[in-house]
Design a protein around this motif. Structure first.
Motif, PDB file in Angstrom:
ATOM      1  N   SER A 164       0.486  -1.162   0.108  1.00 50.07           N
ATOM      2  CA  SER A 164       0.184  -0.569  -0.391  1.00 50.07           C
ATOM      3  C   SER A 164       0.475   1.350   0.300  1.00 50.07           C
ATOM      4  O   SER A 164       0.181   2.663  -0.203  1.00 50.07           O
ATOM      5  CB  SER A 164      -0.890  -0.039   1.234  1.00 50.07           C
ATOM      6  OG  SER A 164      -0.406   0.394   2.276  1.00 50.07           O
ATOM      7  N   GLU A 194      -6.520   3.559  -5.705  1.00 50.29           N
ATOM      8  CA  GLU A 194      -7.944   3.450  -4.361  1.00 50.29           C
ATOM      9  C   GLU A 194      -7.847   5.563  -4.642  1.00 50.29           C
ATOM     10  O   GLU A 194      -9.292   5.567  -4.406  1.00 50.29           O
ATOM     11  CB  GLU A 194      -7.235   3.165  -3.398  1.00 50.29           C
ATOM     12  CG  GLU A 194      -7.485   1.351  -3.106  1.00 50.29           C
ATOM     13  CD  GLU A 194      -7.751   0.936  -2.228  1.00 50.29           C
ATOM     14  OE1 GLU A 194      -8.205   1.331  -0.822  1.00 50.29           O
ATOM     15  OE2 GLU A 194      -6.401  -0.364  -1.846  1.00 50.29           O
ATOM     16  N   SER A 198      -2.366   8.225  -4.354  1.00 54.58           N
ATOM     17  CA  SER A 198      -1.057   6.401  -4.264  1.00 54.58           C
ATOM     18  C   SER A 198      -0.426   7.021  -4.854  1.00 54.58           C
ATOM     19  O   SER A 198       0.090   8.839  -5.251  1.00 54.58           O
ATOM     20  CB  SER A 198      -1.763   5.856  -5.099  1.00 54.58           C
ATOM     21  OG  SER A 198      -3.137   5.261  -4.690  1.00 54.58           O
ATOM     22  N   GLN A 225      -9.678  -1.428  -5.374  1.00 55.42           N
ATOM     23  CA  GLN A 225      -9.723  -0.729  -4.295  1.00 55.42           C
ATOM     24  C   GLN A 225      -9.003  -2.466  -3.842  1.00 55.42           C
ATOM     25  O   GLN A 225      -9.370  -3.583  -4.525  1.00 55.42           O
ATOM     26  CB  GLN A 225     -10.634  -0.807  -3.260  1.00 55.42           C
ATOM     27  CG  GLN A 225     -11.595   0.533  -3.534  1.00 55.42           C
ATOM     28  CD  GLN A 225     -12.812   0.568  -2.149  1.00 55.42           C
ATOM     29  OE1 GLN A 225     -13.027  -0.992  -2.245  1.00 55.42           O
ATOM     30  NE2 GLN A 225     -13.398   1.855  -2.405  1.00 55.42           N
ATOM     31  N   THR A 260      -9.852  -4.463   4.996  1.00 48.16           N
ATOM     32  CA  THR A 260      -8.748  -4.965   4.273  1.00 48.16           C
ATOM     33  C   THR A 260      -8.415  -6.672   4.938  1.00 48.16           C
ATOM     34  O   THR A 260      -8.773  -7.385   4.157  1.00 48.16           O
ATOM     35  CB  THR A 260      -7.678  -4.042   4.147  1.00 48.16           C
ATOM     36  OG1 THR A 260      -7.777  -3.356   3.652  1.00 48.16           O
ATOM     37  CG2 THR A 260      -6.487  -4.821   3.149  1.00 48.16           C
TER      38      THR A 260
END
Length: 276
Positions: A164, A194, A198, A225, A260
């Motif tokens: 991420s 997402e 980012s 996502q 998540t």
């Protein structure tokens, strides 16, 4: 480097996979193992409302459920010991839970390099009343890294890293590289875009870090996502394991784990390496 592995024994198909995975890893790394039972025996006595006059049958049902569960646990413990013997792996000891099913696991995790357990079994077999809360407790109390196995075993040859860009995600990569449980695997790093925040260039930094540790790496930048697209992506590239980070920051734990990691645990058909 892996020298001690902690294994959760719950008497489910996940326990069989945990045992197989743990003893094979222990043999590869010349590591020791410790088993800990993870069933809440007090929960077995809760049958809900009992009709008038049915108390005798309720008591018999509680006793039967407890007996069957104890037999399942003992069978899992015996299978674990036998697997250690077959692989010539040292089993240090077996810890039996008395009340909270994770107290011993949390205590033992302090002195083990890796914990192997079927986290999804908490949803599939319901041996804790609140699986989400139980998983968050394990993470926040320092049980990490965790190798959360699926209900069937698959050799690990290709590893998907869900990156991420967060510090927690980077720590997960670092922990995996330092432990090097499977030194000859191929790595595939994916970053999901997402929103406008980012930073795709971080993929290159993560890939360079993995290459510095001697791994073959490829990367992918995917719009969408992670919560909904991670598992389909893993299935699409036929990944054998997913590496994920998580946060234990009080204000973020429910959001990050709930949106998540917990969602992935519930639906995962392959093992997860969870760290922070």
């Amino acid at each position: 480097m892996i020298k001690r592995i902690l294994v959760g024994l719950g008497g489910t198909p996940f326990t069989t996979v945990s045992t197989h995975c743990a003893t094979k890893l222990a043999k590869r790394h010349q590591a020791q193992t410790t088993g800990v039972t993870v069933v809440d025996m007090t929960k077995l006595g809760k049958l809900g409302p009992v009709p008038a006059g049915a108390g005798h049958y309720a008591r018999r049902m509680r006793a039967r459920r407890t007996q069957v569960t104890r037999e399942g646990i003992e069978a899992a413990v015996e299978a674990f010991k036998n697997s250690c013997n077959d692989q010539n792996v040292v089993c240090r000891r077996i810890e039996y839970e008395q009340q909270d099913p994770f107290t011993a696991m949390i205590a033992e995790a302090r002195y083990n390099d890796l914990t192997i357990f079927g986290l999804r079994s908490m949803f599939d077999y319901g041996f804790v009343s609140d699986p989400n809360k139980a998983i968050i407790k394990l993470v926040t109390q320092g049980v990490r890294p965790i190798l959360a196995v699926a209900d069937t075993y698959r050799p690990v040859k290709k590893v998907l890293i869900a990156y991420s860009g967060s510090m927690e995600s980077a720590k997960a990569i670092r922990h995996f590289l330092h432990l090097k449980p499977w030194p000859d695997v191929k790595l595939h790093i994916v970053h999901f875009e997402e929103g406008a925040g980012s930073e795709p260039f971080l993929l290159d930094h993560a890939a360079d870090f993995c290459k510095a540790h001697g791994f073959d790496v490829r990367t992918d930048l995917v719009k969408g996502q992670a919560r909904t697209n991670l598992m389909p992506f893993a299935q699409g590239i036929d990944a054998d394991l997913i590496v994920m980070g998580n946060s234990v920051h009080k204000t973020l734990v429910k959001q990050l784990l709930g949106d998540t990691v917990l969602e992935t645990i519930k639906s995962a058909d392959r093992p997860l390496f969870l760290s922070q």
